[in-house]
Design an enzyme around this catalytic site. Structure first.
Site, PDB file in Angstrom:
ATOM      1  N   ASP A  74       0.850  -1.193   0.000  1.00 34.91           N
ATOM      2  CA  ASP A  74       0.000   0.000   0.000  1.00 34.91           C
ATOM      3  C   ASP A  74       0.889   1.248   0.000  1.00 34.91           C
ATOM      4  O   ASP A  74       1.725   1.423   0.884  1.00 34.91           O
ATOM      5  CB  ASP A  74      -0.871  -0.045   1.268  1.00 34.91           C
ATOM      6  CG  ASP A  74      -1.966   1.003   1.247  1.00 34.91           C
ATOM      7  OD1 ASP A  74      -1.852   1.992   0.486  1.00 34.91           O
ATOM      8  OD2 ASP A  74      -2.929   0.829   2.014  1.00 34.91           O
ATOM      9  N   THR A 144      -2.391  14.840 -15.194  1.00 31.68           N
ATOM     10  CA  THR A 144      -3.437  14.792 -16.212  1.00 31.68           C
ATOM     11  C   THR A 144      -3.610  16.153 -16.900  1.00 31.68           C
ATOM     12  O   THR A 144      -3.466  17.200 -16.252  1.00 31.68           O
ATOM     13  CB  THR A 144      -4.772  14.343 -15.593  1.00 31.68           C
ATOM     14  OG1 THR A 144      -5.817  14.534 -16.547  1.00 31.68           O
ATOM     15  CG2 THR A 144      -5.140  15.141 -14.346  1.00 31.68           C
ATOM     16  N   SER A 179     -12.909  17.748 -11.454  1.00 31.87           N
ATOM     17  CA  SER A 179     -13.484  16.704 -10.581  1.00 31.87           C
ATOM     18  C   SER A 179     -12.601  16.614  -9.340  1.00 31.87           C
ATOM     19  O   SER A 179     -11.464  17.100  -9.343  1.00 31.87           O
ATOM     20  CB  SER A 179     -13.513  15.339 -11.276  1.00 31.87           C
ATOM     21  OG  SER A 179     -12.193  14.815 -11.380  1.00 31.87           O
ATOM     22  N   TYR A 181     -11.154  14.022  -8.385  1.00 32.60           N
ATOM     23  CA  TYR A 181      -9.981  13.261  -8.837  1.00 32.60           C
ATOM     24  C   TYR A 181      -8.964  14.186  -9.507  1.00 32.60           C
ATOM     25  O   TYR A 181      -7.773  14.167  -9.168  1.00 32.60           O
ATOM     26  CB  TYR A 181     -10.406  12.142  -9.818  1.00 32.60           C
ATOM     27  CG  TYR A 181      -9.322  11.840 -10.815  1.00 32.60           C
ATOM     28  CD1 TYR A 181      -8.169  11.166 -10.421  1.00 32.60           C
ATOM     29  CD2 TYR A 181      -9.399  12.298 -12.134  1.00 32.60           C
ATOM     30  CE1 TYR A 181      -7.137  10.939 -11.320  1.00 32.60           C
ATOM     31  CE2 TYR A 181      -8.378  12.074 -13.032  1.00 32.60           C
ATOM     32  CZ  TYR A 181      -7.242  11.391 -12.619  1.00 32.60           C
ATOM     33  OH  TYR A 181      -6.215  11.195 -13.499  1.00 32.60           O
ATOM     34  N   HIS A 182      -9.432  14.992 -10.477  1.00 33.24           N
ATOM     35  CA  HIS A 182      -8.481  15.864 -11.191  1.00 33.24           C
ATOM     36  C   HIS A 182      -7.812  16.827 -10.208  1.00 33.24           C
ATOM     37  O   HIS A 182      -6.647  17.187 -10.368  1.00 33.24           O
ATOM     38  CB  HIS A 182      -9.191  16.627 -12.317  1.00 33.24           C
ATOM     39  CG  HIS A 182      -9.538  15.775 -13.512  1.00 33.24           C
ATOM     40  ND1 HIS A 182     -10.774  15.219 -13.701  1.00 33.24           N
ATOM     41  CD2 HIS A 182      -8.800  15.384 -14.581  1.00 33.24           C
ATOM     42  CE1 HIS A 182     -10.785  14.523 -14.839  1.00 33.24           C
ATOM     43  NE2 HIS A 182      -9.603  14.603 -15.391  1.00 33.24           N
ATOM     44  N   LYS A 185      -4.602  15.587  -8.642  1.00 32.26           N
ATOM     45  CA  LYS A 185      -3.398  15.697  -9.477  1.00 32.26           C
ATOM     46  C   LYS A 185      -2.822  17.121  -9.395  1.00 32.26           C
ATOM     47  O   LYS A 185      -1.615  17.312  -9.496  1.00 32.26           O
ATOM     48  CB  LYS A 185      -3.736  15.340 -10.925  1.00 32.26           C
ATOM     49  CG  LYS A 185      -4.278  13.921 -11.101  1.00 32.26           C
ATOM     50  CD  LYS A 185      -3.171  12.889 -11.055  1.00 32.26           C
ATOM     51  CE  LYS A 185      -3.683  11.499 -11.392  1.00 32.26           C
ATOM     52  NZ  LYS A 185      -2.605  10.500 -11.497  1.00 32.26           N
ATOM     53  N   VAL A 211      -6.341   8.233 -22.655  1.00 27.87           N
ATOM     54  CA  VAL A 211      -5.679   7.114 -23.327  1.00 27.87           C
ATOM     55  C   VAL A 211      -6.724   6.127 -23.855  1.00 27.87           C
ATOM     56  O   VAL A 211      -7.751   5.899 -23.218  1.00 27.87           O
ATOM     57  CB  VAL A 211      -4.727   6.393 -22.346  1.00 27.87           C
ATOM     58  CG1 VAL A 211      -4.020   5.225 -23.022  1.00 27.87           C
ATOM     59  CG2 VAL A 211      -3.704   7.381 -21.792  1.00 27.87           C
ATOM     60  N   TYR A 257     -21.621  12.723 -24.278  1.00 29.95           N
ATOM     61  CA  TYR A 257     -22.448  13.368 -23.260  1.00 29.95           C
ATOM     62  C   TYR A 257     -22.821  14.788 -23.701  1.00 29.95           C
ATOM     63  O   TYR A 257     -21.964  15.553 -24.171  1.00 29.95           O
ATOM     64  CB  TYR A 257     -21.705  13.456 -21.926  1.00 29.95           C
ATOM     65  CG  TYR A 257     -21.419  12.131 -21.243  1.00 29.95           C
ATOM     66  CD1 TYR A 257     -22.149  10.978 -21.527  1.00 29.95           C
ATOM     67  CD2 TYR A 257     -20.409  12.045 -20.274  1.00 29.95           C
ATOM     68  CE1 TYR A 257     -21.875   9.774 -20.882  1.00 29.95           C
ATOM     69  CE2 TYR A 257     -20.139  10.850 -19.615  1.00 29.95           C
ATOM     70  CZ  TYR A 257     -20.869   9.719 -19.923  1.00 29.95           C
ATOM     71  OH  TYR A 257     -20.596   8.534 -19.271  1.00 29.95           O
ATOM     72  N   ARG A 328     -22.057  14.999 -16.034  1.00 24.61           N
ATOM     73  CA  ARG A 328     -20.991  15.834 -15.451  1.00 24.61           C
ATOM     74  C   ARG A 328     -21.343  17.308 -15.534  1.00 24.61           C
ATOM     75  O   ARG A 328     -22.178  17.703 -16.353  1.00 24.61           O
ATOM     76  CB  ARG A 328     -19.672  15.618 -16.206  1.00 24.61           C
ATOM     77  CG  ARG A 328     -19.272  14.166 -16.277  1.00 24.61           C
ATOM     78  CD  ARG A 328     -17.894  14.015 -16.893  1.00 24.61           C
ATOM     79  NE  ARG A 328     -17.585  12.595 -17.007  1.00 24.61           N
ATOM     80  CZ  ARG A 328     -16.373  12.099 -17.180  1.00 24.61           C
ATOM     81  NH1 ARG A 328     -15.338  12.907 -17.275  1.00 24.61           N
ATOM     82  NH2 ARG A 328     -16.178  10.805 -17.261  1.00 24.61           N
ATOM     83  N   GLU A 330     -19.538  20.337 -16.817  1.00 22.77           N
ATOM     84  CA  GLU A 330     -18.350  20.689 -17.605  1.00 22.77           C
ATOM     85  C   GLU A 330     -18.813  21.505 -18.804  1.00 22.77           C
ATOM     86  O   GLU A 330     -19.992  21.468 -19.169  1.00 22.77           O
ATOM     87  CB  GLU A 330     -17.645  19.406 -18.101  1.00 22.77           C
ATOM     88  CG  GLU A 330     -18.520  18.558 -19.028  1.00 22.77           C
ATOM     89  CD  GLU A 330     -17.859  17.259 -19.519  1.00 22.77           C
ATOM     90  OE1 GLU A 330     -16.691  17.005 -19.194  1.00 22.77           O
ATOM     91  OE2 GLU A 330     -18.534  16.510 -20.239  1.00 22.77           O
TER      92      GLU A 330
HETATM   93  N1  USQ Z   1     -17.559  11.381 -22.153  1.00 23.23           N
HETATM   94  C1  USQ Z   1     -18.582  11.223 -23.048  1.00 23.23           C
HETATM   95  N2  USQ Z   1     -19.180   9.987 -23.111  1.00 23.23           N
HETATM   96  C2  USQ Z   1     -18.796   8.936 -22.343  1.00 23.23           C
HETATM   97  C3  USQ Z   1     -17.733   9.132 -21.418  1.00 23.23           C
HETATM   98  C4  USQ Z   1     -17.143  10.368 -21.347  1.00 23.23           C
HETATM   99  O1  USQ Z   1     -18.952  12.145 -23.778  1.00 23.23           O
HETATM  100  O2  USQ Z   1     -19.387   7.863 -22.467  1.00 23.23           O
HETATM  101  C5  USQ Z   1     -16.885  12.699 -22.099  1.00 23.23           C
HETATM  102  C6  USQ Z   1     -16.749  13.303 -20.716  1.00 23.23           C
HETATM  103  O3  USQ Z   1     -17.904  13.999 -20.357  1.00 23.23           O
HETATM  104  C7  USQ Z   1     -15.512  14.181 -20.889  1.00 23.23           C
HETATM  105  C8  USQ Z   1     -14.672  13.429 -21.922  1.00 23.23           C
HETATM  106  O4  USQ Z   1     -15.555  12.505 -22.549  1.00 23.23           O
HETATM  107  O5  USQ Z   1     -15.883  15.420 -21.446  1.00 23.23           O
HETATM  108  C9  USQ Z   1     -13.528  12.659 -21.327  1.00 23.23           C
HETATM  109  O6  USQ Z   1     -14.042  11.759 -20.366  1.00 23.23           O
HETATM  110  P1  USQ Z   1     -13.221  10.450 -19.938  1.00 23.23           P
HETATM  111  O7  USQ Z   1     -14.060   9.682 -18.970  1.00 23.23           O
HETATM  112  O8  USQ Z   1     -12.689   9.732 -21.119  1.00 23.23           O
HETATM  113  O9  USQ Z   1     -11.942  11.123 -19.274  1.00 23.23           O
HETATM  114  P2  USQ Z   1     -11.743  11.858 -17.897  1.00 23.23           P
HETATM  115  O10 USQ Z   1     -12.854  11.680 -16.942  1.00 23.23           O
HETATM  116  O11 USQ Z   1     -11.333  13.246 -18.201  1.00 23.23           O
HETATM  117  O12 USQ Z   1     -10.514  11.038 -17.321  1.00 23.23           O
HETATM  118  C10 USQ Z   1      -9.625  10.256 -18.149  1.00 23.23           C
HETATM  119  C11 USQ Z   1      -8.859   9.311 -17.270  1.00 23.23           C
HETATM  120  C12 USQ Z   1      -8.041  10.129 -16.293  1.00 23.23           C
HETATM  121  C13 USQ Z   1      -7.181  11.119 -17.042  1.00 23.23           C
HETATM  122  C14 USQ Z   1      -8.000  11.956 -17.996  1.00 23.23           C
HETATM  123  C15 USQ Z   1      -7.171  12.800 -18.927  1.00 23.23           C
HETATM  124  O13 USQ Z   1      -9.746   8.441 -16.588  1.00 23.23           O
HETATM  125  O14 USQ Z   1      -7.253   9.256 -15.499  1.00 23.23           O
HETATM  126  O15 USQ Z   1      -6.573  11.933 -16.102  1.00 23.23           O
HETATM  127  O16 USQ Z   1      -8.765  11.099 -18.846  1.00 23.23           O
HETATM  128  S1  USQ Z   1      -7.959  14.311 -19.346  1.00 23.23           S
HETATM  129  O17 USQ Z   1      -9.328  14.032 -19.801  1.00 23.23           O
HETATM  130  O18 USQ Z   1      -7.186  14.955 -20.364  1.00 23.23           O
HETATM  131  O19 USQ Z   1      -8.020  15.071 -18.108  1.00 23.23           O
END
Ligand code: USQ
Length: 400
Positions: A74, A144, A179, A181-182, A185, A211, A257, A328, A330
């Site tokens: 851990d 991130t 979020s 979570y974000h 970071k 990714v 979304y 969300r 956003e």
């Molecule tokens: N989204 C959709 N439809 C879905 C799922 C998500 O439109 O079915 C949208 C979300 O609302 C958001 C975007 O896609 O606007 C990205 O969502 P995501 O769930 O792919 O990514 P996120 O929550 O931002 O988090 C993921 C990883 C996280 C990393 C981040 C990079 O889980 O670990 O830090 O991507 S970033 O998005 O650049 O902050």
């Protein structure tokens, strides 16, 4: 090089270990297997049938001719990290051992507090252990792109030079995470920057985009199933493009979304592993804290849905797109123009053919269609940022 991977059982950690192992590095890693439990808590499973760590370690040795030194532990336990660092004496430390999910952190107060304490305490423990055992080592920390949010101006790589009331300084670019979570970071970034300043540690803070993918360029891919990495599609641990691909193979409509004009930087799994390796191979100076924006290209979530539809239709999947009410809070239409030069300058060769990458993912997932079908309810998003609705299963205690 002696490279230590925290979170070696995860989506990125496991392929990174393989990639480095195949290149002759000495690799050690630790994990508490929480990702496996969280996905189970979401009522889901990895689409790819991943093996136990015992089986993975045997496969690693058979494929790469060397051991991966592994210990379960851990990261909130300082002594665990300290003793492992003393034993292994790492030259590079890759920290992938955090809760990675925005929706998971938004479920309720317990998931929020767990995400924040887990992520922030782990990074502080690592920084202290580095100071005590290996202050010359290089910390590659997974942050991130979401730390920056979506400001209405260009986003630099970590720092920008600003003039204010006639004076000029180079300062960290404002963080506006979306979020709990974000936010973890963001807090980590501040803590790491401070540790570099006061103790002379060196670190690369990776602002990584979203990714996607099932594969990396490495032996074992496709040949040895024991080396597969996980592939999540549930509402919390599946990233958007991976979710689309899972939806496409079971005939579920793709789910942008809201207005669907949210833009993010995206990169294939193989590029993520390539970039992390470039960072490891090019360490910063003593006391230097640097930031890399790590993604291949910016896309809107609708553009990506259209790409998945195009490729899916080409291979006979008959894909629909159906926008869902956004769970969300956003911006759904916004400016987005982040820099990403540092990794390219160091030799990053992006995978530009996203459609080919999507074809590979869809073909891989077709083999595991029944595993997605079995857990398809987990695709439905009901974790809302305003906290108004959640399924009863989220009322269970956070798994630790
Ligand atoms: N989204 C959709 N439809 C879905 C799922 C998500 O439109 O079915 C949208 C979300 O609302 C958001 C975007 O896609 O606007 C990205 O969502 P995501 O769930 O792919 O990514 P996120 O929550 O931002 O988090 C993921 C990883 C996280 C990393 C981040 C990079 O889980 O670990 O830090 O991507 S970033 O998005 O650049 O902050």
């Amino acid at each position: 090089m002696r490279i230590f991977i925290l979170g070696v059982d995860g989506y990125l950690g496991w392929p990174l270990a393989r990639y480095l192992g195949a290149r002759g590095h000495e690799v050690a890693g630790c994990d508490l297997f929480l990702r496996r439990k969280w996905v189970e808590e979401m009522g889901s499973q990895s689409a790819t049938p991943i093996r136990t760590m015992e089986e993975r370690l045997v496969a690693f040795k058979e494929n790469f001719g060397r051991e991966l030194i592994f210990k379960e532990g851990d990261l909130r336990d300082y002594d665990f990290i300290l003793q492992f660092f003393k034993f292994f004496q790492p030259e590079a430390i890759v920290h992938l051992g955090e809760v990675p999910s925005a929706p998971y952190s938004m479920i309720d107060v317990h998931h929020c507090v767990f995400t924040q304490t887990n992520n922030i305490a782990s990074t502080l423990n690592i920084l202290y252990a580095m100071k005590e055992v290996c202050p010359q080592a290089h910390l590659v920390k997974l942050g991130t792109m979401g730390e920056y949010g979506t400001p209405n101006i260009d986003i630099p790589e970590g720092f920008f030079t600003i003039e204010y009331r006639g004076r000029t300084d180079t300062l960290p670019f404002p963080r506006q995470a979306g979020s709990w979570y974000h936010q973890t970071k963001v807090h980590d970034s501040h803590n790491i920057m401070f540790a570099c300043k006061i103790w002379g540690l060196r670190s690369t803070d990776i602002m990584q985009g979203v990714v996607f993918g099932t594969r990396i360029n490495e032996m074992g891919d496709g040949d040895d199933d024991r080396l597969l990495t996980r592939f999540d599609f549930d509402q919390c641990f599946g990233t958007v493009l991976n979710r689309y691909c899972a939806q496409a193979v079971i005939g579920h409509p793709l789910s942008p979304y809201g207005a669907g004009q949210q833009k993010r930087g995206f990169l294939p799994l193989r590029d993520s592993i390539q970039c992390l390796t470039i960072a490891i191979n090019n360490p910063p100076q003593e006391g230097e804290y640097r930031v890399f924006n790590q993604f291949e290209e910016v896309y809107s979530v609708t553009q990506l849905a259209q790409k998945v539809k195009k490729v899916g239709d080409e291979i006979g999947l008959n894909v629909d797109i159906s926008n869902l009410e956004n769970p969300r809070i956003e911006k759904e239409e916004h400016y987005y123009n982040p820099d990403h030069r540092h990794l390219l300058d160091l030799g990053y060769k992006p995978t530009h053919d996203v459609e080919q990458e999507l074809r590979t993912i869809l073909e891989d997932l077709l083999k595991y269609r029944s595993r997605i079908e079995e857990k398809k309810e987990a695709l439905i998003p009901d974790v809302r940022w305003d906290g108004t609705r959640r399924k009863s299963r989220f009322l269970t205690e956070v798994r630790r």
